[in-house]
Design an enzyme around this catalytic site. Structure first.
Site, PDB file in Angstrom:
ATOM      1  CE  LYS A  22      -1.596   1.690   3.903  1.00 30.09           C
ATOM      2  NZ  LYS A  22      -1.694   3.353   3.977  1.00 30.09           N
ATOM      3  CG  ASN A  23       2.624   2.567   3.686  1.00 30.46           C
ATOM      4  OD1 ASN A  23       1.699   3.081   3.431  1.00 30.46           O
ATOM      5  ND2 ASN A  23       3.104   2.222   4.600  1.00 30.46           N
ATOM      6  NE  ARG A  94       1.504  12.308   7.537  1.00 26.74           N
ATOM      7  CZ  ARG A  94       1.477  13.278   7.892  1.00 26.74           C
ATOM      8  NH1 ARG A  94       0.293  14.263   8.092  1.00 26.74           N
ATOM      9  NH2 ARG A  94       2.618  14.224   7.713  1.00 26.74           N
ATOM     10  CB  CYS A 118      -4.225   6.681  11.251  1.00 25.47           C
ATOM     11  SG  CYS A 118      -4.896   5.463  10.221  1.00 25.47           S
ATOM     12  NE  ARG A 123       0.778  10.163  10.859  1.00 23.21           N
ATOM     13  CZ  ARG A 123       0.406   8.962   9.817  1.00 23.21           C
ATOM     14  NH1 ARG A 123       1.094   8.380   9.564  1.00 23.21           N
ATOM     15  NH2 ARG A 123      -0.863   8.874   9.611  1.00 23.21           N
ATOM     16  CB  VAL A 125       3.598  18.194   5.753  1.00 24.70           C
ATOM     17  CG1 VAL A 125       2.579  17.246   5.770  1.00 24.70           C
ATOM     18  CG2 VAL A 125       2.882  19.723   6.020  1.00 24.70           C
ATOM     19  CG  LEU A 127      11.111  16.827   8.447  1.00 24.38           C
ATOM     20  CD1 LEU A 127      11.595  15.617   8.730  1.00 24.38           C
ATOM     21  CD2 LEU A 127      11.962  18.049   8.663  1.00 24.38           C
ATOM     22  CG  ASP A 308       3.077   1.579   9.564  1.00 22.50           C
ATOM     23  OD1 ASP A 308       2.537   2.181  10.415  1.00 22.50           O
ATOM     24  OD2 ASP A 308       3.066   1.885   8.371  1.00 22.50           O
ATOM     25  CB  ILE A 330       8.170   6.047  14.701  1.00 22.20           C
ATOM     26  CG1 ILE A 330       9.238   5.001  14.434  1.00 22.20           C
ATOM     27  CG2 ILE A 330       7.966   6.724  13.230  1.00 22.20           C
ATOM     28  CD1 ILE A 330      10.527   5.567  14.152  1.00 22.20           C
ATOM     29  NE  ARG A 400      -6.676   5.116   5.618  1.00 22.08           N
ATOM     30  CZ  ARG A 400      -5.750   5.537   6.289  1.00 22.08           C
ATOM     31  NH1 ARG A 400      -5.733   5.279   7.558  1.00 22.08           N
ATOM     32  NH2 ARG A 400      -4.531   5.923   5.754  1.00 22.08           N
TER      33      ARG A 400
END
Length: 421
Positions: A22-23, A94, A118, A123, A125, A127, A308, A330, A400
């Protein structure tokens, strides 16, 4: 809203096919924006996040065809007709922020809503934005949107991330392929998904060196062309299903799995008493003797233990013969599954970013609530091992990231079904 009902206590035996990541796929799809020729992705997963990214790309003017039952995605971006990624789509996921770099690199401007996803921490953005600024982008945050411009195009530069970010590495890497000159990305993410993206971009004509290390060098080119690329195996789905025979007992072969994708995770699984062996078709995991041994886990960027898989590993360690510690480095807020596991009889004490898990001999089925994608599947794993029935509510998160969970697990003997509500 659907729920998953599980009757636990059955050891699992059989084979589970692992899909494309998925990622990885969610990053590869925006890469199509970099060329006016089609990009074809094979081994694509059939997930709601993929449908959301499809909707986003179509809103920007792309043509997206799902072929072979959705396993192949043909994406054409002959012209980007709309450079605004709207909140109504972006808020769902995201990874939507990943259209920013490609649009900016190709056409010199883009407006992208700040993303959702999620609820597992901020998290930010920032960066992503600092990396693009290093390539000459002019950025303004206004009304919940990133307004980006690069008059005359992006220019090569040095990007040094203060900490590792997979998404930011991906965004900058894509943008750098069309930037004028050389870009050096330091403290780059090393995940397999980064290597997969670099392989796809290289097939499209990009010049990239160092993917999979902490320093990536990109020589910008004038244009990219079309290509066909196979999406890498999903290491998080792989690790999740490796835990199914670990928590229930039994033996399951994960078709398409490769140990190199989950090395640090496999080491922790073996330390907990499992057997992980290579086969001609993938990986086999078995637990046939004795209780699970306690282990300590610290999440870290690749090649460390994946964040994850932390929730799923916690489900396993609730049944260990002793005390385990899981340290989450993380994301903040990533122990929301712990109270739900405690409803099933788990003994878990959370202090900040550390969870101490005192193993019990048996979990008890209970109604529980899924809070995010990985928490959803951790509760399903716990339900597979628990006595009685477990009802996991609000499983829309699950779709998802996991394809046909009930079918894959029931094929190995699990008593599991989806209930439409």
């Amino acid at each position: 809203m659907d729920s998953i009902l599980i009757k636990g206590g059955t050891a699992l035996h059989g084979r589970i096919p692992i899909t494309g990541a998925k990622n990885a796929c969610l990053t590869l799809m925006p890469a199509a924006l970099l060329s006016d020729e089609p990009l074809t992705l094979t081994n694509a997963p059939r997930l709601s996040d993929i449908r959301t990214m499809t909707e986003l790309l179509q809103s920007l003017g792309c043509e997206v065809a799902a072929l072979q039952g959705g396993r192949v995605l043909a994406i054409g971006a002959e012209e980007i007709t709309n450079h605004r990624a709207d909140y109504d789509i972006v808020r769902k996921m995201r990874a939507s922020i990943l259209v920013l770099g490609p649009m900016l690199a190709r056409d010199g401007h883009a407006t992208v809503s700040l993303p959702g996803g999620c609820a597992i921490g901020a998290r930010p953005v920032d960066l992503h934005l600092k990396g693009l600024e290093a390539l000459g982008a002019e950025l303004e945050l206004r009304d919940g949107y990133v307004h980006a411009r690069a008059e005359g195009g992006l220019k090569g530069g040095t990007v040094e991330f203060p900490f590792v970010s997979v998404g930011a590495t991906e965004n900058v890497l894509m943008a750098a392929t069309l930037a004028k000159g050389t870009t050096v990305i330091r403290n780059a993410a090393r995940e397999p998904e980064i290597v997969d993206l670099a392989a796809c971009l290289s097939a499209m004509g990009a010049r990239i060196d160092g993917a999979g290390t902490d320093t990536i060098t990109v020589e910008g080119v004038d244009r990219l062309h079309g290509a066909t690329h196979q999406v890498v195996t999903d290491r998080i789905e792989l690790g999740t299903y490796m835990l199914a025979p670990a928590i229930t007992g039994g033996e399951v072969e994960l078709l398409g799995g490769r140990r190199a994708l989950v090395e640090s995770f496999s080491e922790r699984l073996e330390a907990a008493g499992m057997e992980v062996t290579d086969t001609a078709d993938g990986l086999k995991v078995s637990r046939t003797n004795g209780r699970i041994r306690p282990v300590d886990v610290v999440t870290a960027p690749h090649p460390g233990f994946p964040t994850d898989l932390q929730a799923q590993m916690m489900a396993l360690l609730t049944l260990a013969d002793g005390t385990s510690k899981l340290e989450e480095r993380i994301f903040e807020n990533r122990f929301m599954h712990a109270p739900e596991l405690m409803r099933m009889g788990a003994r878990i004490d959370v202090h900040g970013g550390t969870a101490t898990v005192e193993g019990v001999e048996q979990l008890r089925g209970a109604p529980v609530m899924a809070t995010d994608l990985r928490a959803s599947v951790s509760l399903i794993l716990a339900g597979l091992a628990a006595s009685g029935e477990t009802l996991v509510k609000r499983v829309y998160h699950l779709d998802r990231g996991y394809e046909r969970v009930e079918e894959k697990l029931s094929a190995c003997g699990a008593q599991i079904e989806r209930i439409a509500e």
